[in-house]
Design an enzyme around this catalytic site. Structure first.
Site, mmCIF file in Angstrom:
data_model
loop_
_atom_site.group_PDB
_atom_site.id
_atom_site.type_symbol
_atom_site.label_atom_id
_atom_site.label_comp_id
_atom_site.label_asym_id
_atom_site.label_seq_id
_atom_site.Cartn_x
_atom_site.Cartn_y
_atom_site.Cartn_z
ATOM 1 N N ARG A 38 -4.392 10.513 4.675
ATOM 2 C CA ARG A 38 -3.307 11.493 4.771
ATOM 3 C C ARG A 38 -2.352 11.457 3.582
ATOM 4 O O ARG A 38 -1.794 12.472 3.200
ATOM 5 C CB ARG A 38 -2.500 11.225 6.035
ATOM 6 C CG ARG A 38 -3.175 11.688 7.285
ATOM 7 C CD ARG A 38 -2.196 11.578 8.419
ATOM 8 N NE ARG A 38 -0.916 12.160 8.038
ATOM 9 C CZ ARG A 38 -0.618 13.451 8.137
ATOM 10 N NH1 ARG A 38 -1.500 14.289 8.608
ATOM 11 N NH2 ARG A 38 0.570 13.885 7.764
ATOM 12 N N LYS B 211 0.851 -1.207 0.000
ATOM 13 C CA LYS B 211 0.000 0.000 0.000
ATOM 14 C C LYS B 211 0.880 1.249 0.000
ATOM 15 O O LYS B 211 0.731 2.138 -0.839
ATOM 16 C CB LYS B 211 -0.902 0.012 1.234
ATOM 17 C CG LYS B 211 -1.628 1.338 1.426
ATOM 18 C CD LYS B 211 -2.534 1.344 2.629
ATOM 19 C CE LYS B 211 -1.860 1.696 3.936
ATOM 20 N NZ LYS B 211 -1.492 3.134 4.084
ATOM 21 N N ASN B 212 1.805 1.307 0.953
ATOM 22 C CA ASN B 212 2.631 2.504 1.081
ATOM 23 C C ASN B 212 3.637 2.631 -0.060
ATOM 24 O O ASN B 212 4.186 3.708 -0.283
ATOM 25 C CB ASN B 212 3.365 2.512 2.424
ATOM 26 C CG ASN B 212 2.403 2.704 3.584
ATOM 27 O OD1 ASN B 212 1.241 3.024 3.379
ATOM 28 N ND2 ASN B 212 2.895 2.502 4.796
ATOM 29 N N CYS C 173 -4.586 12.561 13.058
ATOM 30 C CA CYS C 173 -5.410 11.365 13.089
ATOM 31 C C CYS C 173 -5.176 10.719 14.437
ATOM 32 O O CYS C 173 -4.451 11.253 15.275
ATOM 33 C CB CYS C 173 -5.086 10.418 11.946
ATOM 34 S SG CYS C 173 -3.501 9.648 12.113
ATOM 35 N N ILE D 232 8.437 6.791 16.747
ATOM 36 C CA ILE D 232 7.935 7.508 15.562
ATOM 37 C C ILE D 232 6.642 8.253 15.908
ATOM 38 O O ILE D 232 6.499 9.430 15.614
ATOM 39 C CB ILE D 232 7.669 6.530 14.377
ATOM 40 C CG1 ILE D 232 8.879 5.632 14.127
ATOM 41 C CG2 ILE D 232 7.292 7.318 13.113
ATOM 42 C CD1 ILE D 232 10.117 6.317 13.641
ATOM 43 N N ARG E 196 0.673 14.484 13.399
ATOM 44 C CA ARG E 196 1.097 14.292 12.016
ATOM 45 C C ARG E 196 1.209 15.596 11.222
ATOM 46 O O ARG E 196 0.440 15.832 10.271
ATOM 47 C CB ARG E 196 0.185 13.274 11.324
ATOM 48 C CG ARG E 196 0.093 11.989 12.120
ATOM 49 C CD ARG E 196 -0.453 10.842 11.374
ATOM 50 N NE ARG E 196 0.430 10.358 10.337
ATOM 51 C CZ ARG E 196 0.165 9.305 9.575
ATOM 52 N NH1 ARG E 196 -0.947 8.650 9.767
ATOM 53 N NH2 ARG E 196 1.012 8.904 8.649
ATOM 54 N N PRO E 197 2.173 16.435 11.582
ATOM 55 C CA PRO E 197 2.356 17.691 10.845
ATOM 56 C C PRO E 197 2.934 17.460 9.441
ATOM 57 O O PRO E 197 3.406 16.360 9.139
ATOM 58 C CB PRO E 197 3.383 18.440 11.707
ATOM 59 C CG PRO E 197 4.129 17.376 12.431
ATOM 60 C CD PRO E 197 3.177 16.226 12.632
ATOM 61 N N ILE E 198 2.901 18.503 8.598
ATOM 62 C CA ILE E 198 3.523 18.391 7.261
ATOM 63 C C ILE E 198 4.606 19.469 7.075
ATOM 64 O O ILE E 198 4.940 19.828 5.953
ATOM 65 C CB ILE E 198 2.483 18.447 6.120
ATOM 66 C CG1 ILE E 198 1.687 19.760 6.161
ATOM 67 C CG2 ILE E 198 1.576 17.245 6.135
ATOM 68 C CD1 ILE E 198 1.061 20.084 4.806
ATOM 69 N N ASP E 199 5.144 19.969 8.192
ATOM 70 C CA ASP E 199 6.150 21.030 8.094
ATOM 71 C C ASP E 199 7.363 20.628 7.247
ATOM 72 O O ASP E 199 7.920 21.434 6.504
ATOM 73 C CB ASP E 199 6.601 21.455 9.501
ATOM 74 C CG ASP E 199 7.118 20.278 10.323
ATOM 75 O OD1 ASP E 199 6.444 19.236 10.359
ATOM 76 O OD2 ASP E 199 8.199 20.389 10.922
ATOM 77 N N LEU E 200 7.775 19.356 7.335
ATOM 78 C CA LEU E 200 8.958 18.931 6.580
ATOM 79 C C LEU E 200 8.661 18.865 5.074
ATOM 80 O O LEU E 200 9.530 19.142 4.251
ATOM 81 C CB LEU E 200 9.463 17.575 7.084
ATOM 82 C CG LEU E 200 9.956 17.564 8.543
ATOM 83 C CD1 LEU E 200 10.224 16.140 9.013
ATOM 84 C CD2 LEU E 200 11.226 18.408 8.699
ATOM 85 N N ARG F 12 -8.638 -0.252 4.788
ATOM 86 C CA ARG F 12 -7.770 0.724 4.128
ATOM 87 C C ARG F 12 -6.455 0.074 3.714
ATOM 88 O O ARG F 12 -5.817 0.533 2.766
ATOM 89 C CB ARG F 12 -7.476 1.903 5.057
ATOM 90 C CG ARG F 12 -8.640 2.863 5.226
ATOM 91 C CD ARG F 12 -8.218 4.088 6.015
ATOM 92 N NE ARG F 12 -6.874 4.446 5.637
ATOM 93 C CZ ARG F 12 -5.880 4.742 6.488
ATOM 94 N NH1 ARG F 12 -6.104 4.768 7.777
ATOM 95 N NH2 ARG F 12 -4.688 5.045 6.041
ATOM 96 N N ASP G 295 4.589 0.534 11.960
ATOM 97 C CA ASP G 295 3.362 -0.055 11.407
ATOM 98 C C ASP G 295 3.180 -1.526 11.796
ATOM 99 O O ASP G 295 2.155 -2.132 11.458
ATOM 100 C CB ASP G 295 3.346 0.087 9.877
ATOM 101 C CG ASP G 295 3.041 1.519 9.436
ATOM 102 O OD1 ASP G 295 2.671 2.342 10.289
ATOM 103 O OD2 ASP G 295 3.171 1.809 8.233
#
Ligand code: UD1
Length: 432
Positions: free
Chosen positions: A94, A23-24, A118, A334, A123-127, A404, A312
């Site tokens: 996400r 999936k990933n 979530c 993580i 779960r930021p997206i700053d990077l 999912r 995971d």
């Protein structure tokens, strides 16, 4: 209508199953096809809700997708006029943030809903934004959307360090890599994620005509090209699904063979399972056999970025250790809050405490079936595993989380002898 899984515990799993495509691994490859001027074909794409969500987003962005068989998709961009990924779709998953870089790099503009947090954390997206800004993107956050522009329509090569407080970021590395592939000049990404899914994305981009070196290392060097063409790739096997079925075999004391497995992606998982007393035999390059000759031994394990033990497969491991002969400690490096499954396991008779970012698990002799709730994808899988060995019946609710990421989980487990089936939730009528 919502569904749940009914599991009757107590069967020993035996038999052979094939591991699905990752999936990933598939998600960034699909998003990367937005960069291409040619036709791209991806095979071994798993049939999952998250994949369908991304395909829907991509269709809205002008991608024409042709399904050629259950797991093969051929696609080509036919309309580049729309560059907005809406909240209604992005909020379902996400990883939709993966369309940000390709839209920006190829079309010069992207507007993508902020994915939000979530249940496993903020779960930021700053990077992701740091990576794109380093390539010259102008970015603002506007009413819940990321709005990004490439001045003059093109990004420029740059240098960026992508390590964050929890190590490197898979998603930020993938987005920056995709953007750098079509930027003018050379980019250097330091602190890049080394996960196999990032490695596969880099190979796919190179097949499309990109020039990426340092693949698989924390230092990626990208020389941008003016355009990318078509390419074909087969998605790698899903190491997380493999780890989940390894845990299923181990928890039931079964004898299970997994086909289409890449051992080189599972080093830390194999090492941890062997410490627990699980035997893993390589039958050939892509086939492993899992048995557990003795009791479940307690371990200390810490989740880390690749090649460390994957977050995971943390929840599934916790289920296994609930039946260990002693005290185990599982530490999350993580997602320090990724422990929602523990309270549900305790409802099944486990003895688990949370201490900071660690789960302290005291092994018990038996788990007992009851109604439990999947809070996220992997937590849901962990509860299914617990249900396989619990006394009596376990009903795992909110099954949409599990769907999912796992292709027909109940069919695969049933083929190994598990007593498991899917049931539609009864309509709930409330008295006024
Ligand atoms: C991917 C996987 C997910 C897995 C995770 C970690 C996909 C679709 N999902 O998620 O299943 O659990 O890797 O292996 O591949 N972070 C920041 N700022 C950012 C981005 C991330 O601080 O901009 C933090 C995260 O909160 C987390 C850590 O970095 O603590 C790693 O996250 P990241 O590798 O980005 O995870 P995802 O790519 O979202």
């Amino acid at each position: 209508m919502a569904e749940h899984l009914v599991v009757e515990g107590g069967t020993t799993l035996e038999g052979t199953i094939k591991i699905q495509g990752s999936k990933n691994g598939a998600l960034p490859l699909l998003a990367a096809t937005l960069l291409s001027d040619g036709r791209c074909t991806l095979s071994n794409v798993p049939d999952l809700k998250d994949i369908r969500t991304l395909l829907e987003i991509m269709s809205e962005l002008g991608m024409s997708v042709d399904q050629r068989g259950p797991n093969t998709f051929s696609m080509r961009v036919t309309d580049e006029t729309k560059s907005t990924a809406r909240y209604e779709l992005v909020s379902q998953m996400r990883a939709s943030i993966y369309v940000l870089a390709p839209l920006l790099a190829k079309r010069g503009y992207a507007k993508v809903s902020l994915p939000g947090g979530c249940v496993i954390g903020l779960r930021p997206i700053d990077l992701h934004l740091k990576g794109l800004r380093a390539l010259g993107a102008e970015i603002e956050l506007d009413h819940g959307y990321v709005v990004a522009r490439a001045p003059g329509g093109r990004l420029k090569g740059g240098r960026v360090f992508l390590g964050g407080p929890f190590g490197s970021s898979v998603g930020a590395t993938a987005n920056t890599l995709m953007a750098a592939s079509l930027a003018d000049g050379k980019s250097v990404i330091e602190g890049a994620a080394c996960e196999p899914e990032v490695v596969e994305l880099a190979h796919f981009l190179n097949r499309m005509g990109a020039t990426i070196t340092g693949i698989g290392t924390p230092r990626l060097v990208v020389t941008g090209v003016p355009s990318l063409g078509g390419a074909r790739q087969s998605v790698i096997p899903d190491r997380i699904e493999a780890g989940t079925y390894m845990a299923a075999a181990a928890i039931t004391g079964g004898d299970v063979t997994l086909e289409d497995v890449r051992m080189e992606h599972l080093g830390a998982v194999v090492d941890t399972f062997e410490k627990i007393g699980v035997r893993i035999e390589e039958l050939d390059e892509e086939t492993i056999r899992i048995t557990r000759p003795g009791p479940i031994r307690p371990v200390r394990v810490t989740t880390l970025t690749y090649p460390g033990y994957p977050t995971d497969i943390q929840a599934q491991l916790a289920s296994l250790l609930c039946l260990g002969e002693g005290i185990s400690v599982v530490t999350e490096k993580i997602y320090p809050d990724r422990f929602m499954h523990l309270a549900e396991l305790n409802r099944m008779g486990a003895e688990v405490m949370k201490e900071g970012a660690s789960a302290v698990i005291k092994g018990v002799k038996v788990l007992k079936g009851t109604d439990v709730m999947a809070s996220d994808l992997r937590a849901g899988a962990a509860l299914v595993l617990a249900g396989l060995v619990a006394e009596g019946t376990t009903r795992v609710h909110r099954l949409y989380h599990v769907d999912r990421g796992y292709e027909c989980i109940e069919a695969k487990l049933a083929s190994l002898g598990a007593k498991i089936h899917r049931v539609k939730d009864a309509a709930v009528t409330r008295a006024a």
